[in-house]
Design a protein around this motif. Structure first.
Motif, short mmCIF file in Angstrom:
data_model
loop_
_atom_site.label_atom_id
_atom_site.label_comp_id
_atom_site.label_asym_id
_atom_site.label_seq_id
_atom_site.Cartn_x
_atom_site.Cartn_y
_atom_site.Cartn_z
N ALA A 108 1.58 14.50 4.08
CA ALA A 108 2.78 14.32 4.90
C ALA A 108 2.22 13.96 6.27
CB ALA A 108 3.68 15.51 4.96
N PHE A 137 7.70 8.80 -2.86
CA PHE A 137 7.77 10.29 -2.28
C PHE A 137 6.55 10.28 -1.40
CE2 PHE A 137 5.66 14.38 -1.75
CZ PHE A 137 6.78 15.20 -1.39
N HIS A 138 6.96 10.59 0.03
CA HIS A 138 6.05 10.39 1.12
C HIS A 138 5.82 11.63 2.02
CE1 HIS A 138 5.33 6.41 0.21
NE2 HIS A 138 6.90 6.01 0.54
N GLU A 189 3.50 3.39 -2.51
CA GLU A 189 2.60 4.03 -3.14
C GLU A 189 1.92 3.07 -3.88
OE1 GLU A 189 4.30 8.33 -4.90
OE2 GLU A 189 5.88 6.90 -4.02
N ASP A 222 0.43 4.39 0.82
CA ASP A 222 0.43 5.89 0.54
C ASP A 222 -0.61 6.08 -0.77
OD1 ASP A 222 0.48 8.63 -0.21
OD2 ASP A 222 2.60 8.65 0.37
N GLN A 225 -1.81 10.43 -3.58
CA GLN A 225 -1.86 11.02 -4.87
C GLN A 225 -2.52 9.98 -5.88
OE1 GLN A 225 1.01 12.35 -8.56
NE2 GLN A 225 1.66 12.68 -6.51
C1 LIG Z 1 1.73 14.92 -2.25
C2 LIG Z 1 2.28 13.36 -1.69
C3 LIG Z 1 2.51 13.63 -0.30
C4 LIG Z 1 2.55 14.60 0.50
O1 LIG Z 1 1.38 15.62 0.65
P1 LIG Z 1 1.45 16.90 1.29
O2 LIG Z 1 -0.22 17.13 1.38
O3 LIG Z 1 2.14 17.54 0.21
O4 LIG Z 1 1.89 16.77 2.73
C5 LIG Z 1 2.80 12.13 0.18
N1 LIG Z 1 2.70 11.13 -0.49
C6 LIG Z 1 2.22 11.10 -1.91
C7 LIG Z 1 2.28 10.03 -2.74
C8 LIG Z 1 2.18 12.59 -2.33
O5 LIG Z 1 1.79 12.34 -3.79
#
Ligand SMILES: *Cc1c(COP(=O)(O)O)cnc(C)c1O
Length: 416
Positions: A108, A137-138, A189, A222, A225
């Motif tokens: 994050a 998801f970010h 992503e 991003d 993951q």
């Molecule tokens: C897990 C995740 C985040 C957030 O990471 P944290 O270390 O939990 O803050 C951001 N972007 C993606 C694509 C994720 O999978």
């Protein structure tokens, strides 16, 4: 043993903020791709702590890096220079492209840094808006939930930070249509994770690159993951664009990393491409803990092990095999398994709609399936309502992959 379980559960009930829907497992130790609960039951870990433990659990090289570096320096702050941070930045730049790296402690925070870089980039022209994807998801910070294209993370936290809008993923025309005079960047992503294991298409990546060049926008990926060799290449876009004409020249303008970067030790990072690498000048951004010698020493060791042992190739091959097995399950048990999803070691098993055995419970089919796998001795991770994610350690062994698939098949078979 039962007492351990009850007493630890009690500590959580009384003292830990209940922000997580945790599974009813209390884990105590691990070795490689196995973890053990406090009762001694063994689980094959196909989630690796949400794509974090890329070398599995209790890897001796990580222990050694932690011990050796902690005898020298754990932390001095970013008021000073340290060798591990400089070396890790250089190793990351080498594997991505010309640019510079900033270190944070989480995914994050890495994304926060990219949002700040984008705002700085557009500031003098009054541009600030960042377009992200539906189902993305970010992260869970205020900007992270604003950027995340899922209402459930925003609910109750209004007013949501301004300056983010969401556009359907893998839809280039929709992205083009969404650009406004205030738009400064696009973040996606490389493979959507939490949203359900959906890789970007090559056309989408190349199209976004051209669109961003045309409209003077930053293209931010991003890779928290999907990065760090999980898809079979260092970054997912390198894998997705492999052999695609024009793909070898592709680079985003910013890239966030975390999760597998530290193999379980917290570290995040973002990379900014030349010529944007100096957007965040002295005093504009910082982190007390970011890039400690300890975290960087561990991350350097992880890179070394992954490459020496050719774990990216292994993840790619075994991932392809596991995916073909998931396809076989979809073929053999169409009332339970709809299809496989993903790429490399970022895989999803998409469950069929309306599985009768799941009708009685209010829990999502994905959670119910994951619970049955726990009983069978396998850890996996739900994504959305219908998808079960497999995010194994990169050093998962072929025989372990086989064990995982046969236990998944057992659970599939048990669902009438
Ligand atoms: C897990 C995740 C985040 C957030 O990471 P944290 O270390 O939990 O803050 C951001 N972007 C993606 C694509 C994720 O999978």
């Amino acid at each position: 043993m039962r007492n351990d379980y009850e007493s630890i559960r009690e500590l959580f009930t009384k003292n830990v903020v209940p922000s997580y829907g945790r599974f009813e497992l209390v884990l105590s130790h691990g070795a490689g791709s196995y973890v053990f609960d406090v009762a001694g039951k063994r689980y094959l870990d196909l989630g690796s702590g949400i794509a974090v433990c890329c070398l599995g659990h209790a890897h001796p090289a990580i222990t050694e890096a932690l011990v050796e570096q902690s005898k020298k320096l754990i932390h001095v702050s970013n008021l000073y220079f340290t060798e591990p941070q400089g070396r890790l930045a250089s190793e990351l730049v080498k594997r991505i492209g010309a640019g510079k790296v900033f270190f944070s402690n989480s995914g994050a925070e890495a994304n926060e840094g990219l949002f700040k870089a984008a705002r700085k980039f557009g500031h003098d022209e009054g541009r600030f808006e960042i377009l992200t994807a539906v189902n993305s998801f970010h992260g869970r910070t205020m900007a992270g939930i604003a950027a995340t294209g899922q209402d459930k993370v925003k609910k109750g936290f209004e007013p949501i930070m301004a300056g983010f809008r969401h556009v359907p993923y893998n839809d280039l025309a929709a992205m083009r249509a969404a650009i406004s005079p205030a738009t400064v960047a696009i973040m996606i992503e490389g493979v959507q994770g939490e949203g359900g294991v959906t890789p970007a298409t090559p056309e989408y990546l190349l199209g976004l690159r051209a669109l961003c060049d045309e409209k003077k926008l930053l293209l931010l990926i991003d890779g928290v993951q999907c990065g760090h060799f999980r898809t079979g290449k260092f970054q997912s876009f390198q894998r997705i664009l492999e052999g695609v004409p024009g793909g070898e020249k592709f680079l985003p303008d910013g890239l966030s990393m975390a999760k597998s970067l530290g193999g379980g030790f917290p570290i995040g990072a973002f990379w900014l491409r030349e010529p944007f690498q100096d957007l965040l000048g002295a005093g504009t951004h910082g982190s007390t803990f970011g890039g400690t010698p300890l975290a960087c020493a561990v991350a350097l060791k992880i890179l070394e092990v992954i490459e020496a042992e050719k774990l990216a190739d292994s993840a790619r091959k075994l991932g392809a095999w596991m995916q073909s097995e998931l396809d076989r399950l979809a073929n053999d048990y169409p009332t339970v398994v709809k299809r496989s999803r993903g790429i490399g070691f970022m895989l999803g098993l998409e469950l069929a709609e309306k599985i009768p055995a799941f009708a009685a419970s209010e829990k999502t089919p994905a959670i119910q399936f994951v619970n049955r796998l726990h009983a069978a001795g396998v850890l996996t991770i739900p994504a959305g309502n219908q998808i079960v994610r497999l995010l194994p350690s990169l050093n998962l062994k072929p025989q372990e992959a086989g064990e995982g698939i046969s236990k998944i098949e057992e659970v599939v078979k048990s669902l009438p």
